[in-house]
Design a protein around this motif. Structure first.
Motif, short mmCIF file in Angstrom:
data_model
loop_
_atom_site.label_atom_id
_atom_site.label_comp_id
_atom_site.label_asym_id
_atom_site.label_seq_id
_atom_site.Cartn_x
_atom_site.Cartn_y
_atom_site.Cartn_z
N ILE A 1 0.85 -1.18 0.00
CA ILE A 1 0.00 0.00 0.00
C ILE A 1 0.89 1.23 0.00
CG2 ILE A 1 -1.74 1.32 1.27
CD1 ILE A 1 -2.70 -1.35 2.45
N THR B 1 -2.86 7.20 -0.24
CA THR B 1 -3.92 6.30 0.21
C THR B 1 -4.40 6.72 1.59
OG1 THR B 1 -2.97 4.44 -1.01
CG2 THR B 1 -4.55 3.93 0.72
N ASP C 1 -6.21 6.47 5.20
CA ASP C 1 -6.45 5.37 6.13
C ASP C 1 -5.69 4.12 5.73
OD1 ASP C 1 -8.29 6.98 7.57
OD2 ASP C 1 -9.86 6.47 6.13
N GLU D 1 -5.49 1.12 8.31
CA GLU D 1 -6.71 0.34 8.41
C GLU D 1 -6.87 -0.57 7.19
OE1 GLU D 1 -6.39 3.48 9.04
OE2 GLU D 1 -7.09 3.76 11.10
N LEU D 2 -6.53 -0.04 6.00
CA LEU D 2 -6.60 -0.85 4.80
C LEU D 2 -5.62 -2.01 4.87
CD1 LEU D 2 -7.62 -1.43 1.95
CD2 LEU D 2 -5.96 0.25 1.08
N ALA E 1 -7.06 -4.78 6.89
CA ALA E 1 -8.12 -5.48 6.16
C ALA E 1 -7.52 -6.41 5.10
CB ALA E 1 -9.05 -4.46 5.51
N VAL E 2 -6.47 -5.95 4.41
CA VAL E 2 -5.80 -6.79 3.41
C VAL E 2 -5.16 -8.01 4.08
CG1 VAL E 2 -3.88 -6.87 1.78
CG2 VAL E 2 -5.42 -4.91 1.79
N PHE F 1 -2.71 -2.24 -3.27
CA PHE F 1 -4.04 -1.86 -2.84
C PHE F 1 -4.07 -0.36 -2.56
CE2 PHE F 1 -3.56 -6.31 -1.87
CZ PHE F 1 -4.81 -6.87 -2.15
N GLY F 2 -5.28 0.20 -2.49
CA GLY F 2 -5.39 1.63 -2.26
C GLY F 2 -5.04 2.39 -3.52
#
Length: 205
Positions: free
Chosen positions: A147, A152, A154, A157-158, A161-162, A180-181
């Motif tokens: 990320i 990006t 947050d 937090e992402l 989740a990943v 991601f993001g």
């Protein structure tokens, strides 16, 4: 000294019955880790150092540096896996977040989140790297996702989740890490050593 902090999160929805938490380790690389003194293999002559650092609950962080680039592994054994890093110069921060889930009445790490600086010093990007944790001798640790925190929101937090969704069941060497993001042309992606070199690091006691 290694500093540890614990944060507990119960994931709603499908994982409502499964407790997941984070434990953090912060390292002084000079005093908390053991630098290996053994001779490096011939094809790793450019390697500057390899070190083993204690993690939570009997886990280990393995860190190798070569040509101003880092490769990391996270496992129950002090075993270095295949080299995996970014093409640009890079380094890692001193704090690791270990994601843990309850298995057989015990919390066990299944993923890590580690912040990297990637790129030339004038244009470093802070990247959160989500990796698996090798929990058996015949398994290995590898990157699941990255990320780019630059754009990006947050990002932490992402990253959790990943880790919670993709790290369990991720097959190293088969599945490919994803970004991601925010993802742009400038977003760095990791590169893994080709399979015929994957045993070069070997095992270390």
């Amino acid at each position: 000294m290694i500093r540890q902090a614990l944060a507990v999160l119960v994931i709603p929805g499908a994982a409502a019955a499964q407790q997941i938490d984070s434990v953090y380790t912060t390292y002084n690389w000079d005093t908390d880790c053991r630098t290996l003194e053994d001779n490096l293999p011939a094809d790793e002559a450019a390697m500057s150092f390899r070190m083993v650092c204690p993690g939570p609950d009997g886990f280990y962080l393995m860190l190798a540096e070569g040509d101003a680039r880092i490769s990391t592994d996270y496992a129950t054994t002090q075993r270095f896996g295949p080299w995996e890093s970014f093409t640009p110069f890079n380094t890692v921060h001193d704090t690791v977040e270990w994601r843990r889930q309850r298995l057989n009445e015990k919390m066990q790490a299944f993923a890590t989140i580690h912040r990297w600086d990637v790129g030339p010093s004038h244009d470093d990007r802070e990247i959160l790297v989500i990796s698996t944790v090798a929990t058996a001798p015949d398994t290995e640790s590898c990157m699941v996702g990255v990320i780019d925190t630059t754009k990006t929101p947050d990002a932490n937090e992402l990253a959790r989740a990943v880790a919670d969704r993709f790290a369990p069941g991720f097959v190293c060497g088969n599945a490919q890490p994803r970004a991601f993001g925010y993802v742009g042309l400038e977003t760095p992606l990791p590169r893994r050593v080709p399979p015929h070199h994957e045993t070069a690091k070997g095992d270390h006691p």
